[in-house]
Design a protein around this motif. Structure first.
Motif, mmCIF file in Angstrom:
data_model
loop_
_atom_site.group_PDB
_atom_site.id
_atom_site.type_symbol
_atom_site.label_atom_id
_atom_site.label_comp_id
_atom_site.label_asym_id
_atom_site.label_seq_id
_atom_site.Cartn_x
_atom_site.Cartn_y
_atom_site.Cartn_z
ATOM 1 N N MET A 1 -23.098 -28.905 4.299
ATOM 2 C CA MET A 1 -22.067 -30.006 4.523
ATOM 3 C C MET A 1 -21.704 -31.709 3.632
ATOM 4 S SD MET A 1 -21.894 -29.724 8.019
ATOM 5 C CE MET A 1 -23.636 -29.880 8.551
ATOM 6 N N PRO A 2 -20.813 -32.016 3.299
ATOM 7 C CA PRO A 2 -20.484 -33.279 2.545
ATOM 8 C C PRO A 2 -21.768 -34.495 3.368
ATOM 9 C CG PRO A 2 -18.695 -32.466 3.647
ATOM 10 C CD PRO A 2 -19.496 -32.045 3.920
ATOM 11 N N GLU A 3 -21.689 -35.292 2.903
ATOM 12 C CA GLU A 3 -22.613 -36.188 2.630
ATOM 13 C C GLU A 3 -21.812 -37.693 3.176
ATOM 14 O OE1 GLU A 3 -27.221 -36.275 4.832
ATOM 15 O OE2 GLU A 3 -26.510 -36.271 2.606
ATOM 16 N N TYR A 4 -21.331 -38.827 3.916
ATOM 17 C CA TYR A 4 -21.248 -39.880 3.080
ATOM 18 C C TYR A 4 -21.558 -41.182 4.063
ATOM 19 C CZ TYR A 4 -16.768 -36.786 2.391
ATOM 20 O OH TYR A 4 -16.055 -35.538 2.122
ATOM 21 N N VAL A 5 -21.603 -42.352 3.652
ATOM 22 C CA VAL A 5 -22.254 -43.550 3.467
ATOM 23 C C VAL A 5 -20.959 -44.632 3.742
ATOM 24 C CG1 VAL A 5 -24.838 -42.939 2.677
ATOM 25 C CG2 VAL A 5 -22.848 -43.918 1.188
ATOM 26 N N ILE A 6 -21.581 -45.638 4.835
ATOM 27 C CA ILE A 6 -20.354 -46.917 4.677
ATOM 28 C C ILE A 6 -21.104 -47.566 4.147
ATOM 29 C CG2 ILE A 6 -18.910 -48.119 6.688
ATOM 30 C CD1 ILE A 6 -18.061 -45.902 7.569
ATOM 31 N N GLU A 44 -28.071 -45.901 10.820
ATOM 32 C CA GLU A 44 -27.751 -46.010 9.301
ATOM 33 C C GLU A 44 -29.407 -45.993 8.313
ATOM 34 O OE1 GLU A 44 -29.011 -50.381 11.126
ATOM 35 O OE2 GLU A 44 -28.318 -49.561 13.074
ATOM 36 N N VAL A 45 -28.893 -46.373 7.725
ATOM 37 C CA VAL A 45 -29.787 -45.875 6.157
ATOM 38 C C VAL A 45 -30.066 -47.002 5.387
ATOM 39 C CG1 VAL A 45 -29.724 -43.479 6.823
ATOM 40 C CG2 VAL A 45 -27.903 -44.496 4.856
ATOM 41 N N GLU A 46 -31.128 -47.272 4.464
ATOM 42 C CA GLU A 46 -31.572 -48.201 3.749
ATOM 43 C C GLU A 46 -31.427 -47.552 2.056
ATOM 44 O OE1 GLU A 46 -34.843 -51.154 2.136
ATOM 45 O OE2 GLU A 46 -33.253 -51.875 4.489
ATOM 46 N N LEU A 47 -30.300 -47.429 1.432
ATOM 47 C CA LEU A 47 -30.558 -47.411 -0.077
ATOM 48 C C LEU A 47 -30.587 -48.417 -1.288
ATOM 49 C CD1 LEU A 47 -28.166 -44.643 0.385
ATOM 50 C CD2 LEU A 47 -29.594 -44.277 0.343
ATOM 51 N N GLY A 48 -31.768 -48.014 -2.298
ATOM 52 C CA GLY A 48 -31.693 -48.997 -3.163
ATOM 53 C C GLY A 48 -31.863 -50.603 -2.376
ATOM 54 N N LEU A 78 -16.101 -47.230 1.541
ATOM 55 C CA LEU A 78 -16.535 -45.851 1.896
ATOM 56 C C LEU A 78 -17.334 -45.308 0.358
ATOM 57 C CD1 LEU A 78 -17.028 -43.729 3.511
ATOM 58 C CD2 LEU A 78 -15.113 -42.901 3.469
ATOM 59 N N PHE A 79 -18.940 -44.304 0.074
ATOM 60 C CA PHE A 79 -19.027 -43.481 -0.514
ATOM 61 C C PHE A 79 -19.747 -42.190 -0.136
ATOM 62 C CE2 PHE A 79 -20.642 -47.560 -1.489
ATOM 63 C CZ PHE A 79 -20.056 -47.842 -3.288
ATOM 64 N N GLU A 80 -19.501 -41.093 -0.623
ATOM 65 C CA GLU A 80 -19.561 -39.425 -0.613
ATOM 66 C C GLU A 80 -20.844 -39.303 -1.703
ATOM 67 O OE1 GLU A 80 -18.790 -34.351 -0.864
ATOM 68 O OE2 GLU A 80 -17.712 -35.608 -1.821
ATOM 69 N N LEU A 81 -22.303 -39.467 -0.513
ATOM 70 C CA LEU A 81 -23.794 -38.766 -1.136
ATOM 71 C C LEU A 81 -24.146 -38.086 -1.692
ATOM 72 C CD1 LEU A 81 -26.630 -40.684 -1.347
ATOM 73 C CD2 LEU A 81 -26.981 -39.838 1.039
ATOM 74 N N GLY A 82 -24.208 -37.773 -3.006
ATOM 75 C CA GLY A 82 -25.362 -36.422 -3.460
ATOM 76 C C GLY A 82 -25.662 -36.031 -4.967
ATOM 77 N N GLY A 84 -28.776 -38.472 -4.484
ATOM 78 C CA GLY A 84 -28.373 -39.318 -4.934
ATOM 79 C C GLY A 84 -27.622 -40.773 -5.550
ATOM 80 N N VAL A 85 -26.696 -39.477 -6.007
ATOM 81 C CA VAL A 85 -25.285 -40.360 -6.254
ATOM 82 C C VAL A 85 -23.976 -40.746 -5.280
ATOM 83 C CG1 VAL A 85 -23.943 -40.808 -8.115
ATOM 84 C CG2 VAL A 85 -25.792 -39.712 -8.688
#
Length: 346
Positions: A1-6, A44-48, A78-82, A84-85
């Protein structure tokens, strides 16, 4: 299932910025009920080293889903996460006017623009037509305690017809001066008239009537929007507006000292007394299937008491799940929450 991050929009208000991710999580969950895809895992997540709100969708977000989600109050990107990109996803927020309509005004006690948008969003989503925000037929909004017009300005951004009431003459005059100046400076085709507000030969206050279109082509075609401000007691709402004439009622209730209503008993500054008297009046002008959204200071009025007021007025209160997750601190004396209730469809 697709993942997204805001990526959460940076807020000029430090206190609100700290609350934004949690509020966005709750708002996103409310949006989820109106989408064709099912959302899950909102967190909530932290990326970079940067904070995001992540969620999983049961299917790739389609055009209609993205059109709705583009209007999340704190969405910056808005980004799609896949793998690690982060892959940017194009968003198309409704923004019928320039953003300075919301940001120019600066004054003590102004409600944060992002929170005003959030409150309007979740109220629209609670109506019988939760995707109506995207409809070509504009909705009718009422803010019966509109102050200097933050909610009215957000209605303009969304292309809605808007009506506001406030008893404070200074707020009326400040908004009248602001909106007339803004419309002239932006060269928006419009008419604006100020006059007396009377019912049955009794003077209730003053009124400002604006009709405008944000493009010359729309104005020429008669595709206009109406903005009305009544400088009048909120308890006269059902005297100055027709019954069942508003799709949504959205208001930031007094925090205990700023606003009120006056009748024979004099100025009422207690939010408890004001809302107990006003909610039945407001409900009369709300259309069946419409919704009422109120934000208020829970330190002066417990949630259960306001919920009981809404239920006594015949409204169905949205409770549980994300609806119970909007409480946040504004300052040491104000713990703000919101409640949304719908008028049963006939």
């Amino acid at each position: 299932m697709p993942e997204y991050v805001i990526l959460v929009h940076p807020s000029a208000n430090r206190v609100y910025a700290a609350s934004s991710p949690a509020l966005l999580r709750a708002e996103l969950a409310v949006f989820g009920a109106a989408l064709s895809a099912e959302l899950s895992g909102i967190e909530e997540v932290e990326l970079g080293g940067v904070g995001y709100v992540r969620f999983t969708s049961s299917a790739a977000l389609g055009e209609s889903d993205l059109a709705l989600l583009s209007n999340l109050s704190s969405l910056y990107a808005l980004f799609e996460l896949g793998d690690g990109v982060l892959r940017p996803v194009t968003v198309t927020p409704l923004a019928k006017a320039d953003s300075d309509l919301l940001t120019i005004q600066k004054y003590a006690g102004k409600t944060n623009e992002s929170f005003t948008k959030l409150l309007l969003n979740v109220t629209l989503l609670a109506t019988a037509d939760p995707t109506g925000l995207l409809s070509d037929k504009p909705k009718y909004l009422l803010d019966p305690l509109c102050g200097r017009g933050t909610t009215l300005n957000q209605a303009i951004m969304y292309g809605l017809h808007a009506t506001g009431l406030d008893v404070d003459a200074k707020d009326f005059e400040a908004y009248e001066a602001f909106i007339k100046t803004w419309l002239r400076n932006k060269r928006v085709k419009h008419t604006a008239e100020t006059g007396q507000l009377r019912r049955n030969k009794v003077r209730l206050g003053r009124r400002l009537d604006v009709e405008y279109a944000l493009s010359k082509e729309d104005y020429k075609a008669g595709d206009t929007r109406k903005l009305t401000y009544f400088q009048a007691d909120t308890l006269t709402t059902d005297e100055v507006l027709r019954a069942n004439s508003c799709d949504v009622i959205v208001t930031d209730a007094p925090y205990g000292v700023q606003h009120g209503s006056h009748r024979e008993a004099g100025l009422q500054r207690s939010p408890r007394d004001l809302l107990a008297a006003a909610v039945p009046v407001w409900t009369r002008v709300l259309r069946p299937g419409g919704a009422l959204g109120i934000s208020w200071n829970t330190t002066v009025l417990p949630r259960e008491e306001l919920v009981e007021v809404l239920r006594k007025a015949g409204l169905d209160v949205r409770e549980g799940g994300p609806w119970a997750e909007f409480s946040h601190r504004v300052d040491q004396a104000i713990l703000r929450d919101l409640v949304v209730a719908a008028k049963p469809a006939s």
